[in-house]
Design an enzyme around this catalytic site. Structure first.
Site, PDB file in Angstrom:
ATOM      1  N   GLU A 176      38.051  38.273  46.162  1.00 13.41           N
ATOM      2  CA  GLU A 176      38.108  37.479  44.929  1.00 13.41           C
ATOM      3  C   GLU A 176      39.508  36.890  44.715  1.00 13.41           C
ATOM      4  O   GLU A 176      40.305  37.428  43.949  1.00 13.41           O
ATOM      5  CB  GLU A 176      37.709  38.304  43.702  1.00 13.41           C
ATOM      6  CG  GLU A 176      37.662  37.466  42.424  1.00 13.41           C
ATOM      7  CD  GLU A 176      37.379  38.270  41.168  1.00 13.41           C
ATOM      8  OE1 GLU A 176      37.253  37.652  40.097  1.00 13.41           O
ATOM      9  OE2 GLU A 176      37.279  39.512  41.251  1.00 13.41           O
ATOM     10  N   LYS A 213      33.997  35.944  45.923  1.00 20.09           N
ATOM     11  CA  LYS A 213      33.821  35.744  44.480  1.00 20.09           C
ATOM     12  C   LYS A 213      34.885  34.747  44.048  1.00 20.09           C
ATOM     13  O   LYS A 213      36.080  35.042  44.110  1.00 20.09           O
ATOM     14  CB  LYS A 213      33.946  37.059  43.713  1.00 20.09           C
ATOM     15  CG  LYS A 213      33.743  36.884  42.204  1.00 20.09           C
ATOM     16  CD  LYS A 213      33.577  38.215  41.479  1.00 20.09           C
ATOM     17  CE  LYS A 213      33.400  37.988  39.988  1.00 20.09           C
ATOM     18  NZ  LYS A 213      33.097  39.236  39.253  1.00 20.09           N
TER      19      LYS A 213
END
Length: 295
Positions: A176, A213
């Site tokens: 992420e 993500k």
């Protein structure tokens, strides 16, 4: 669910991943949003107890197991807790939801337009414990704040390096590198980040996969190639400060990305709601986020 069954659920499931991983620093804000003021608890133990009660209520809500939530990201203390008389990962899997664990230890101070993750010497031990409890994968967050190629590339490089450690433990890493949606140069910076991610994927050994993500891109469809990349199991989107309505509207412009929202899922839940009202409110958010994820 076995590991392979969880992989298949995440790869092909028509749904989204719930983010229930607020850690110590973000928990007071999450509790305030739920209607629990700072003066209603004292010390970390009470604080974490209250947030766990909220998460149990979400996990046990009838709508949470309706098939539209295919995964859930957990804070370490939540993973170690119980819900419905079972460990949280076991209970989630019983409800058809694949468990993930947040493994980062927070952010370093900003440099070169990015905040890298703090060192995590305990990562392998965390992964071993997660695997013992039946967790499928991990999630770790760093933040990019400007289109500085040096900071962006270092941020992505660190994500892939930590991902390699997680893969060696037999878990699925969700990388992420969040791009701050308020950054004025986001459109330019996201293209630099995309190039860095593609370089990281090229260097990933054949047969290995990761998840991503990412902030919903300024330019719709920018990550379409990533959603079809053979080394990417799934690309999920964070809400990044958008309201549920804004996040869903933006996500629907990016076919192939599915949601992994926290604020966007929880923003209208309140401690004072009856169980029926709580389930109805949560169900509405789930339906809205699900529709955007399968658009």
């Amino acid at each position: 669910m076995t590991f392979d069954e969880m992989r298949e659920r995440i790869a092909t499931g028509q749904g989204f991943i719930a983010a229930l991983d607020q850690s110590g620093g973000s928990t007071p804000k999450a509790l305030r949003g739920y209607g629990v003021e700072d003066n209603e608890w004292e010390g970390d133990e009470q604080m974490f107890g209250l947030i766990h009660e909220m998460r149990q209520r979400i996990i046990e809500a009838p709508c949470f197991g309706n098939g539209k939530v295919i995964g859930a990201i957990l804070f370490e203390k939540t993973m170690e807790g119980e819900s419905g008389g079972k460990s949280v990962p076991a209970r989630l899997k019983e409800r058809g939801i694949v468990p993930f664990l947040k493994v980062d230890k927070g952010l370093e101070d900003e440099r070169e337009g990015a905040q890298l993750m703090k060192p995590n010497a305990n990562l392998e031990a965390m992964c071993a414990r997660a695997k013992e409890l039946g967790v499928f994968g991990t999630k770790m967050r760093s933040v990019i704040k400007s289109a500085n190629p040096v900071g962006i590339k270092e941020c992505v490089r660190q994500q892939f390096a930590e991902g390699a450690r997680i893969l060696s433990c037999g878990l699925m890493p969700m990388l992420e590198p969040e791009y701050d949606i308020t950054a004025a140069d986001r459109a330019e910076g996201e293209k630099i980040m995309l190039e860095a991610i593609e370089e990281g994927l090229d260097a990933l050994p054949e047969g290995q996969q990761i998840m991503l993500k990412l902030s919903i891109p300024k330019e719709a469809g920018l990550y379409a190639g990533l959603t079809k990349h053979p080394k990417v199991l799934r690309v999920v989107a964070l809400s990044g400060g958008y309201s549920t309505e804004e996040a869903c509207s933006e996500l629907a412009k990016n076919p192939g990305m599915i949601a992994s929202f926290s604020r966007g899922l929880l923003q209208d839940l309140r401690k004072t709601q009856s169980d029926n009202d709580f389930d109805g409110t949560l169900s509405g958010a789930i339906d809205q986020i699900h529709a955007a994820s399968v658009a």
